[in-house]
Design a protein around this motif. Sequence first.
Motif, PDB file in Angstrom:
ATOM      1  N   VAL A 290     -30.355  40.259  15.205  1.00  0.00           N
ATOM      2  CA  VAL A 290     -30.926  39.054  15.286  1.00  0.00           C
ATOM      3  C   VAL A 290     -31.358  37.817  13.875  1.00  0.00           C
ATOM      4  O   VAL A 290     -31.111  37.057  14.530  1.00  0.00           O
ATOM      5  N   ALA A 291     -30.419  38.580  12.711  1.00  0.00           N
ATOM      6  CA  ALA A 291     -29.768  36.987  11.906  1.00  0.00           C
ATOM      7  C   ALA A 291     -28.819  36.313  12.646  1.00  0.00           C
ATOM      8  O   ALA A 291     -28.213  34.863  12.724  1.00  0.00           O
ATOM      9  N   ALA A 292     -28.136  36.963  13.995  1.00  0.00           N
ATOM     10  CA  ALA A 292     -26.646  35.874  14.464  1.00  0.00           C
ATOM     11  C   ALA A 292     -27.635  34.652  15.408  1.00  0.00           C
ATOM     12  O   ALA A 292     -27.489  34.208  15.297  1.00  0.00           O
ATOM     13  N   LYS A 293     -28.919  35.567  15.896  1.00  0.00           N
ATOM     14  CA  LYS A 293     -29.440  35.228  16.790  1.00  0.00           C
ATOM     15  C   LYS A 293     -29.708  33.635  16.405  1.00  0.00           C
ATOM     16  O   LYS A 293     -30.180  32.838  16.872  1.00  0.00           O
ATOM     17  N   ALA A 294     -30.371  34.388  15.133  1.00  0.00           N
ATOM     18  CA  ALA A 294     -31.664  32.914  14.223  1.00  0.00           C
ATOM     19  C   ALA A 294     -30.848  32.096  13.851  1.00  0.00           C
ATOM     20  O   ALA A 294     -30.906  31.464  12.780  1.00  0.00           O
ATOM     21  N   GLY A 295     -29.370  32.596  13.448  1.00  0.00           N
ATOM     22  CA  GLY A 295     -28.761  31.476  12.351  1.00  0.00           C
ATOM     23  C   GLY A 295     -29.261  31.731  10.991  1.00  0.00           C
ATOM     24  O   GLY A 295     -29.076  30.529  10.136  1.00  0.00           O
ATOM     25  N   VAL A 296     -29.285  32.984  10.734  1.00  0.00           N
ATOM     26  CA  VAL A 296     -29.764  33.192   9.054  1.00  0.00           C
ATOM     27  C   VAL A 296     -28.484  34.322   8.759  1.00  0.00           C
ATOM     28  O   VAL A 296     -28.111  35.079   9.826  1.00  0.00           O
ATOM     29  N   SER A 297     -28.550  34.908   7.059  1.00  0.00           N
ATOM     30  CA  SER A 297     -28.864  35.940   7.189  1.00  0.00           C
ATOM     31  C   SER A 297     -29.823  37.424   7.187  1.00  0.00           C
ATOM     32  O   SER A 297     -30.544  36.819   7.344  1.00  0.00           O
ATOM     33  N   ILE A 298     -29.079  38.467   7.145  1.00  0.00           N
ATOM     34  CA  ILE A 298     -29.649  39.910   7.595  1.00  0.00           C
ATOM     35  C   ILE A 298     -30.762  39.665   6.330  1.00  0.00           C
ATOM     36  O   ILE A 298     -32.211  40.000   6.754  1.00  0.00           O
ATOM     37  N   LYS A 299     -30.646  39.277   5.005  1.00  0.00           N
ATOM     38  CA  LYS A 299     -31.200  39.098   3.896  1.00  0.00           C
ATOM     39  C   LYS A 299     -32.950  38.461   4.640  1.00  0.00           C
ATOM     40  O   LYS A 299     -33.756  38.995   3.483  1.00  0.00           O
ATOM     41  N   THR A 300     -32.579  37.493   4.880  1.00  0.00           N
ATOM     42  CA  THR A 300     -33.619  36.880   5.896  1.00  0.00           C
ATOM     43  C   THR A 300     -34.887  37.543   6.754  1.00  0.00           C
ATOM     44  O   THR A 300     -35.643  37.068   6.357  1.00  0.00           O
ATOM     45  N   VAL A 301     -33.843  38.215   7.960  1.00  0.00           N
ATOM     46  CA  VAL A 301     -34.739  39.256   8.804  1.00  0.00           C
ATOM     47  C   VAL A 301     -35.552  40.190   8.205  1.00  0.00           C
ATOM     48  O   VAL A 301     -36.489  39.848   7.939  1.00  0.00           O
ATOM     49  N   SER A 302     -34.220  40.259   6.962  1.00  0.00           N
ATOM     50  CA  SER A 302     -35.646  42.051   6.233  1.00  0.00           C
ATOM     51  C   SER A 302     -36.335  41.200   5.606  1.00  0.00           C
ATOM     52  O   SER A 302     -37.300  42.076   5.401  1.00  0.00           O
ATOM     53  N   ARG A 303     -36.628  39.662   4.445  1.00  0.00           N
ATOM     54  CA  ARG A 303     -37.450  39.271   4.169  1.00  0.00           C
ATOM     55  C   ARG A 303     -38.990  39.008   5.230  1.00  0.00           C
ATOM     56  O   ARG A 303     -39.782  39.254   4.714  1.00  0.00           O
ATOM     57  N   VAL A 304     -38.676  38.945   6.312  1.00  0.00           N
ATOM     58  CA  VAL A 304     -39.690  38.109   7.414  1.00  0.00           C
ATOM     59  C   VAL A 304     -39.935  39.478   7.986  1.00  0.00           C
ATOM     60  O   VAL A 304     -41.224  39.425   7.555  1.00  0.00           O
ATOM     61  N   MET A 305     -39.333  40.865   7.934  1.00  0.00           N
ATOM     62  CA  MET A 305     -39.845  41.707   8.748  1.00  0.00           C
ATOM     63  C   MET A 305     -39.828  42.784   8.082  1.00  0.00           C
ATOM     64  O   MET A 305     -41.618  43.372   8.086  1.00  0.00           O
ATOM     65  N   ASN A 306     -40.169  42.129   6.977  1.00  0.00           N
ATOM     66  CA  ASN A 306     -41.179  42.530   5.080  1.00  0.00           C
ATOM     67  C   ASN A 306     -42.577  41.800   4.195  1.00  0.00           C
ATOM     68  O   ASN A 306     -42.667  42.568   3.592  1.00  0.00           O
ATOM     69  N   ASN A 307     -41.992  40.715   4.987  1.00  0.00           N
ATOM     70  CA  ASN A 307     -43.406  39.540   4.908  1.00  0.00           C
ATOM     71  C   ASN A 307     -43.280  39.531   3.434  1.00  0.00           C
ATOM     72  O   ASN A 307     -44.371  39.109   2.402  1.00  0.00           O
ATOM     73  N   GLU A 308     -41.936  39.165   2.653  1.00  0.00           N
ATOM     74  CA  GLU A 308     -41.858  38.853   1.659  1.00  0.00           C
ATOM     75  C   GLU A 308     -41.822  37.372   1.747  1.00  0.00           C
ATOM     76  O   GLU A 308     -42.071  36.389   2.369  1.00  0.00           O
ATOM     77  N   PRO A 309     -42.292  37.125   0.156  1.00  0.00           N
ATOM     78  CA  PRO A 309     -42.797  36.004   0.349  1.00  0.00           C
ATOM     79  C   PRO A 309     -41.144  34.746   0.319  1.00  0.00           C
ATOM     80  O   PRO A 309     -40.316  34.960  -0.007  1.00  0.00           O
ATOM     81  N   ASN A 310     -41.828  33.115  -0.086  1.00  0.00           N
ATOM     82  CA  ASN A 310     -40.404  32.951  -0.322  1.00  0.00           C
ATOM     83  C   ASN A 310     -39.065  32.543   0.889  1.00  0.00           C
ATOM     84  O   ASN A 310     -38.229  32.904   0.124  1.00  0.00           O
ATOM     85  N   VAL A 311     -39.703  32.846   2.108  1.00  0.00           N
ATOM     86  CA  VAL A 311     -39.118  32.453   3.367  1.00  0.00           C
ATOM     87  C   VAL A 311     -40.133  30.824   3.923  1.00  0.00           C
ATOM     88  O   VAL A 311     -41.488  30.691   3.755  1.00  0.00           O
ATOM     89  N   ARG A 312     -39.054  30.217   3.864  1.00  0.00           N
ATOM     90  CA  ARG A 312     -39.754  28.553   4.670  1.00  0.00           C
ATOM     91  C   ARG A 312     -40.301  28.930   5.977  1.00  0.00           C
ATOM     92  O   ARG A 312     -39.294  29.488   6.394  1.00  0.00           O
ATOM     93  N   PRO A 313     -41.412  28.489   6.589  1.00  0.00           N
ATOM     94  CA  PRO A 313     -42.434  29.022   6.924  1.00  0.00           C
ATOM     95  C   PRO A 313     -41.580  28.639   8.592  1.00  0.00           C
ATOM     96  O   PRO A 313     -41.323  29.083   9.734  1.00  0.00           O
ATOM     97  N   VAL A 314     -40.364  27.448   8.799  1.00  0.00           N
ATOM     98  CA  VAL A 314     -39.282  27.412  10.243  1.00  0.00           C
ATOM     99  C   VAL A 314     -38.427  28.493   9.853  1.00  0.00           C
ATOM    100  O   VAL A 314     -38.208  29.086  11.214  1.00  0.00           O
ATOM    101  N   MET A 315     -37.887  29.029   9.359  1.00  0.00           N
ATOM    102  CA  MET A 315     -37.131  29.705   8.774  1.00  0.00           C
ATOM    103  C   MET A 315     -37.525  31.304   9.656  1.00  0.00           C
ATOM    104  O   MET A 315     -37.751  31.897  10.538  1.00  0.00           O
ATOM    105  N   ARG A 316     -39.223  31.341   8.961  1.00  0.00           N
ATOM    106  CA  ARG A 316     -39.758  32.678   9.314  1.00  0.00           C
ATOM    107  C   ARG A 316     -40.261  32.413  11.033  1.00  0.00           C
ATOM    108  O   ARG A 316     -39.525  33.296  11.266  1.00  0.00           O
ATOM    109  N   GLU A 317     -40.478  31.550  11.463  1.00  0.00           N
ATOM    110  CA  GLU A 317     -41.462  31.093  13.056  1.00  0.00           C
ATOM    111  C   GLU A 317     -39.146  31.788  13.263  1.00  0.00           C
ATOM    112  O   GLU A 317     -39.076  32.812  14.583  1.00  0.00           O
ATOM    113  N   ARG A 318     -38.386  31.084  13.109  1.00  0.00           N
ATOM    114  CA  ARG A 318     -37.517  31.453  14.288  1.00  0.00           C
ATOM    115  C   ARG A 318     -36.898  33.282  13.941  1.00  0.00           C
ATOM    116  O   ARG A 318     -36.269  32.911  15.403  1.00  0.00           O
ATOM    117  N   VAL A 319     -36.635  33.200  12.784  1.00  0.00           N
ATOM    118  CA  VAL A 319     -36.718  35.304  12.630  1.00  0.00           C
ATOM    119  C   VAL A 319     -37.464  35.790  14.377  1.00  0.00           C
ATOM    120  O   VAL A 319     -36.740  36.582  14.480  1.00  0.00           O
TER     121      VAL A 319
END
Lengths: 350, 350
Positions: free
Chosen positions: B9-38
């Motif tokens: 997922v990280a590769a496909k979205a072009g982000v780090s796995i940490k960001t994917v993790s953040r999104v999957m756990n509904n953590e704050p501090n992720v830009r909406p754009v990134m969230r969408e992409r992930v």
Amino acid sequence: MGSVTIYDVAAKAGVSIKTVSRVMNNEPNVRPVMRERVLAAAGELGYSPNLSARSLAGSRSFVIAVFVDAALTIDHWQSERGADYLSRIQLGATLVCRDAGYHLLIELIDHEGPQVRQEVAALLAALKPDGVILTPPSSDNAVVLELLDKAGTPYVRVGPERAEGLGPRVHMDDVAAAREMTEHLISLGHRRIGFIVGEPRYGASQARREGYFEAMRARGLPISDAWIRQGDFTFQSGLDQAKALLALPDRPTAIFASNDDMALGCIAALAEAGLMTPGDVSVAGFDDSPSARFSRPQLTTVRQPVAEMSSVAAKLLIEQARNGAVSERPVDELLPFALIHRASTAPPPR
Amino acid sequence: MGSVTIYDVAAKAGVSIKTVSRVMNNEPNVRPVMRERVLAAAGELGYSPNLSARSLAGSRSFVIAVFVDAALTIDHWQSERGADYLSRIQLGATLVCRDAGYHLLIELIDHEGPQVRQEVAALLAALKPDGVILTPPSSDNAVVLELLDKAGTPYVRVGPERAEGLGPRVHMDDVAAAREMTEHLISLGHRRIGFIVGEPRYGASQARREGYFEAMRARGLPISDAWIRQGDFTFQSGLDQAKALLALPDRPTAIFASNDDMALGCIAALAEAGLMTPGDVSVAGFDDSPSARFSRPQLTTVRQPVAEMSSVAAKLLIEQARNGAVSERPVDELLPFALIHRASTAPPPR
DNA sequence: ACAAGGCCTGGGAGCGCTTTCAAGCCGGGA
DNA sequence: TCCCGGCTTGAAAGCGCTCCCAGGCCTTGT
């Protein structure tokens, strides 16, 4: 929190963690002395391997999931139908799991909802269960079966109703059971036998009706359409349909209901009509539910090996996980049913 | 099998796995754009985080375990008692779990066996559940509670019977329910009211008897020892004890049984004795089991909020796991019961 | 006597994720 | 203008275990 890990045990026993791992998994090639020492250390420390770590590192998860239809379950919440069948399924599987060091996960799936695909796929990806027990009606759901196959997750269909070729199954012969019960009524002397069909969504409903037909035909008895009534497995439907049967000019001398709840409804209808069971009309049920013994008269019925089916299913799944191998030939276990003769059936009045 | 990981997922979205993790756990501090992409990437790939990895790495396991007494369960296998109570408990919890992305594990424990300590400790160490739902009778077992506390595993006792101070619980007021039912009978005009006590191992049995006593005393009615009969929650015991009551010289005009199965037994006994329910003797039950509606007459009974109790318990546990915090004040949820007035109770014959 | 093979044991590399921590970026106040 | 702090992101370090593989030892064959 400071839980005991494999490292603690290894340190205490003076061996490597690999040896501890071998012992915990009953692997061969460990000297008995070492085995003893590790076991002693593990015992003293109260060590128990962490399941998550095991399933993450290894190929097994030690988890068997039971897929239960969500709609059905929600229904049970407030409907008059008991969750007897499902709890019996669970019972058999739970006991087997406990003895084998496995764990039973109950999963609700909306097997007809639009989300099934995603829901089931997510479940399998997240859980990676070593096996899945499919209960009706999801045991016949093509989408679920397909996803299971795709994920490579072994499964067993318990009490499925659709034909073979859809994967391993453990079941009983509903047709034969219904046939034998019908034959029993015939052998008592009944000729006009009413039949109450179950909820049509369940394949068992068709099977039982088929058994009834077979027996009637085999004896060359006439089958009147009027004697075949559509019920839905509820007490109320049994009551209603029995009333309809009793209102017939040439009313049946026996009624065979496709499950116990409906049979109990029949008995209630008879009582309301001032008729005796089995003096005036005999009644037979199907399931051997707990309430079959609570009615007066006690119900003649068919005992389904429900708990046994799920326990066989669980055993198959666990064994398969142990061997890591998929069985060669398709699994198709047929478990025996039993006719339970109680007081609700007798020869017809003459 | 080639399952989709967070890396994909990280590769496909072009982000780090940490960001994917953040999104999957509904953590704050992720830009909406990134969230969408992930989210998009995850959706396309059909990604679902692996539970084992999550619980191994993190502090949550997303698993709620239900502890069920093994002896009781094995009993159910072939006894006449249905597993109705337990399946209702499960039902409530399963639904809550599903909605919260949690999973329900059923664990059998031999709560009176010599191995409890080891068994429960091993279970907690291996599973590390986020919470445990304790069903009676293990909800009152001191050893189990102690081990749970020691392991730091949050738990909720469902329908426990022993007093407070033993940990969080969700329950109903059995005493009040029995009192109200007794008052109902009294208000119908009954003065001689028989009572059938339940299986003494269950605290609920004492509570219900207590409620009966309270009501009788409050109205200044005499309580004869002969009217209090010991049953064991089975149909048969209800039948036997009712017969004993009917044989009394001054027989009761109403019988209050501690559960529905026994109440059904009473109705059967009355019928055998040629007496009408409620014409000659009224009968009241407790539980509102499915069969309460199958009897003729339908049973007046107390509806227990069993599924609700376990669903509240599951909610509490999940919420607690989410917050990572232990609640400040002791949890003690009292859920309302309901008197269900059906046809088995009426004024006494005059 | 030597090599070939079997039995034990440990080392090291992950499994897929969360967590800790550090780094980069932005804006606002001094 | 420069610095401080909040918001975003990512790199690296494990969680506790299993799996692959190498190495030591002892047995056996010739």
